[in-house]
Each structure stands twice: as C-alpha cells, then as structure tokens.
Scaffold this active site. Structure first.
Site, PDB file in Angstrom:
ATOM      1  N   TRP A 100       0.518  -3.602   2.911  1.00  0.00           N
ATOM      2  CA  TRP A 100       1.648  -3.375   3.699  1.00  0.00           C
ATOM      3  C   TRP A 100       2.783  -2.599   2.845  1.00  0.00           C
ATOM      4  O   TRP A 100       3.606  -1.799   3.230  1.00  0.00           O
ATOM      5  CB  TRP A 100       2.480  -4.719   3.862  1.00  0.00           C
ATOM      6  CG  TRP A 100       1.322  -5.233   5.262  1.00  0.00           C
ATOM      7  CD1 TRP A 100       0.569  -6.443   5.093  1.00  0.00           C
ATOM      8  CD2 TRP A 100       1.427  -4.725   6.610  1.00  0.00           C
ATOM      9  NE1 TRP A 100       0.052  -6.655   6.269  1.00  0.00           N
ATOM     10  CE2 TRP A 100       0.390  -5.624   7.137  1.00  0.00           C
ATOM     11  CE3 TRP A 100       1.855  -3.736   7.298  1.00  0.00           C
ATOM     12  CZ2 TRP A 100      -0.024  -5.381   8.417  1.00  0.00           C
ATOM     13  CZ3 TRP A 100       1.583  -3.394   8.623  1.00  0.00           C
ATOM     14  CH2 TRP A 100       0.610  -4.298   9.216  1.00  0.00           C
ATOM     15  N   ASP A 167      10.329  -6.730   1.978  1.00  0.00           N
ATOM     16  CA  ASP A 167       9.723  -6.981   3.123  1.00  0.00           C
ATOM     17  C   ASP A 167       9.115  -8.627   3.057  1.00  0.00           C
ATOM     18  O   ASP A 167       8.280  -8.824   2.211  1.00  0.00           O
ATOM     19  CB  ASP A 167       8.233  -6.218   3.356  1.00  0.00           C
ATOM     20  CG  ASP A 167       7.672  -6.512   4.709  1.00  0.00           C
ATOM     21  OD1 ASP A 167       7.801  -7.515   5.204  1.00  0.00           O
ATOM     22  OD2 ASP A 167       6.481  -5.709   5.021  1.00  0.00           O
ATOM     23  N   LYS A 191       5.523 -15.013  12.950  1.00  0.00           N
ATOM     24  CA  LYS A 191       4.723 -15.769  12.063  1.00  0.00           C
ATOM     25  C   LYS A 191       5.471 -17.089  11.754  1.00  0.00           C
ATOM     26  O   LYS A 191       4.629 -18.081  12.213  1.00  0.00           O
ATOM     27  CB  LYS A 191       4.587 -14.886  10.654  1.00  0.00           C
ATOM     28  CG  LYS A 191       3.747 -13.622  10.608  1.00  0.00           C
ATOM     29  CD  LYS A 191       3.896 -12.677   9.648  1.00  0.00           C
ATOM     30  CE  LYS A 191       3.481 -11.301   9.883  1.00  0.00           C
ATOM     31  NZ  LYS A 191       2.103 -11.265  10.133  1.00  0.00           N
TER      32      LYS A 191
END
Ligand code: PMP
Length: 355
Positions: A100, A167, A191
């Site tokens: 990511w 992030d 999540k």
C-alpha cells in the site's frame, strides 16, 4: 457450524452492530422511514452526524487544530488528494513498508516529484524501513501504519521534523494512537469502523492552509471542513454503522481494551506459527502486525488446500492477498477471541495430518 470471518475488509462487524442495522432497516407497520431513507440535512441524520463526530474525535484524542472529515473515495483517493493539496512546490517523502505504501508513492508521483526516503522492499517487506535523508523543503513524510498485505506495522509514528501523514486504514481504532502527532491521517471504515463507503480523514490546519485555489471544489479539503463533511450526500448508512461501532467500542472499554486484547491474541497466533516447523511468518518480531497476520505453509503449493479445508471448518477469508499468496488472518476488533483459538486448533490439526 459457526463460521468465523477473517476477511481483510470489508470485514466482520460486531454482533450488536449487525443487530442495530437490522433493527434500523426493518420494515415498520407505521411506515416510518429508516435512517437510510431520510434527508442527510434533516434532524434525524444531523443527530447521527453530530454524535459520530464527537465520539470519533474523542476516541482519537484530536486537538483543536485537527479537522475531522468524513469523506468518500477510500484510502485510494487520499493517495492522490493529499499530494495535490499539500505539495505545492514542496517535495513529499515516503517510507515504504509494503504494497500500500508503494501504491501511495506511485500516485503521488503522478501528481509531481516525490521521494522515497526508505523502503524495505529489498528484504521482501519483512520489516519497517530505515529512514534516509528527508528532502529539503519536504512537504510531509508519509508512512503506512499497518501494511495490510505484508503484515508489517510501525509500533509508533516515525520521528521526523516535518508533518507526518499516515495511512492508518487497517489499524484505525485498534489501539490508542498518538493521532495528535499527525498532520494528516486517513482510513476507510470497512475494517474497524463498519462498512465501505466512508473514509475518515484528519487534516491539521497548517496543511489545510496550503490548499491551492485551483483545485475543483470537491477536491478542496477546506470546502469539506466548512460544510461539516456534507459537500454532497454522505454515505448515510456507513455513517450510521460507524456511529454504532463507536458506541460499541466505548461500551467495551475503549481503545485500551482492544489494544490489550488484540495484542494478546496476535501473540498467541504468532507463537503457534513460530513453534511450528510447518507454518511460518517472515516478518521481524518488532514489526509484526497485530491486525493482519500473513502466514505460509512449508510447501507454498499447499496454500489453496489450506484455504479450502479452513473454509470447510468454518474459517472464512483466510486466502492471502494475490500480491503475496499464502494465507492471512485479519484480527479486527469485532472478531471473537474464540475464532483465533479455533484457527490455532485448525493449524495444529492441519500440520499433524499433512505436515
Ligand atoms: N491502504 C491500506 C493500508 C489498506 O489496507 C487498504 C485497503 N485494504 C487501502 C489503503 C485501500 O483502501 P480503499 O479500498 O479504502 O481505497
């Protein structure tokens, strides 16, 4: 057979949140509309928005110059939106610890120059990277708090004399975190905060002040601050789900409760993997993710068989990401401890039979 959901996201919801959602959406004999059917500008939804903002700010411990935004577009939109807003003549810096982080850097480079100041790619993303020199006139230092695929987690934010941008997608609300040290942070809700459709962003005033006037309104964070995140129709059901999730987190004892529980059970799983000659996880101990645990059978070709036998045993969502293969157990707040114990039993059983 009871099923347990180890999916990386969208992910398991707390049982009480599922109950609240089903009550909220259940048809009513008096025809009263549900939360998903009323105006986002009316009093019913305004109360949801207000309480959600208040609870999230408190859970994160935000300070006055940090703005909380509830947006669309996921973490992927922030990969581009952040450099578009904040770079303006400065150079963004990126620490890369997995898939990511690389994606965030690649997007930033589509906007303008960006420097990678550290990467653990050469060692297969099995540790957090060492940090090299920051560029002069550095816009910010970006890092990925928890790499969801490679299972690499920063224990705490890196130390740097520039604004930090994080992030936090897959570790958001999994533990108390020094959010107040961050100039920018973002995470999708799918999540630990409910269902897809909502992206939480924190932006500090000094970064907000860098916004160029040339951006479209929709990509101007200032417009979102001024409209209380209602520049257009919000994902109302995702906001409502997030509110119920925050209430549930608070009712369990807040982030400290989840930190302890999440650590203990991740440790149990890593211990079993480390003691085994059959299962392995390659990440350095101090950088292992408490949330996403990738693991591999001794013979990688066995992974699909493990996944399918696990599914037959009611253990869902264990297939590793296509970028890495193997298996991955995601241990979000809403997962029962019992699920981890059943997984541990399954791993022992599989090893005895096929190891
Ligand atoms: N960053 C991380 C660390 C992630 O785990 C994910 C999603 N798995 C993303 C970014 C992308 O998130 P989204 O789908 O919300 O764009």
């Amino acid at each position: 057979m009871t099923q347990h959901n180890f999916s990386a996201g969208p992910a398991v919801l707390p049982v009480v949140v599922r109950e609240k959602l089903s009550q909220a959406l259940a048809p009513r004999t008096d025809g009263q509309p549900s939360i998903a059917e009323v105006s986002h500008r009316g009093p019913v939804f305004a109360a949801v928005a207000e309480e959600l903002n208040e609870r999230l700010r408190r859970l994160m411990g935000l300070v006055d110059d940090q703005h909380l935004l509830l947006l669309h577009g996921g973490a992927n939109l922030q990969f581009a939106w952040l450099p578009m807003t904040v770079a303006s003549g400065r150079i963004p810096a990126y620490l890369t610890s997995g898939y990511w982080g690389e994606k965030a850097l690649a997007e930033a480079r589509r906007i303008g120059p960006a420097e990678e100041v550290g990467s653990s790619k050469a060692i297969g993303f099995t540790d957090v990277p060492e940090m090299g020199h920051l560029p002069e006139r550095c816009a910010y230092l970006h890092y990925t708090g928890n790499e969801t695929i490679h299972g690499v987690q920063f224990e705490r934010p890196p130390v740097a004399a520039v604004p930090l941008a994080a992030d936090l997608s897959s570790e958001f609300l999994s533990r108390p975190y020094p959010y107040r040290e961050l100039a920018f942070a973002y995470a999708g809700a799918q999540k630990n905060l409910g269902i897809p459709g909502l992206t939480v962003v924190v932006i500090r005033q000094d970064l907000l002040d860098r916004s160029p006037d040339t951006l479209p309104n929709y990509l101007d964070y200032r417009k979102w601050v001024n409209s209380n995140s209602m520049l257009n129709t919000p994902a109302t059901l995702a906001w409502y789900t997030a509110l119920e999730t925050c209430r549930w987190i608070d009712s369990c004892g807040g982030l400290a409760f989840f930190q302890k529980r999440n650590r203990e059970r991740a440790q149990r799983l890593y211990d079993v993997i480390d003691r085994s000659d059959f299962w392995s996880n390659p990440v350095a101990g101090h950088a292992r993710s408490v949330i996403n645990v990738p693991f591999f059978p001794a013979d990688a070709k066995r992974s699909p068989d493990v996944v399918s036998k696990a599914e037959s045993a009611g253990l869902l969502g264990l297939k590793g990401h296509r970028a890495l293969g193997g298996l991955r157990a995601s241990l979000y707040n809403a997962l029962d401890n019992a699920a981890v114990e059943i997984l541990i039993d399954f791993l022992g059983d599989y090893e005895r039979r096929y190891g």
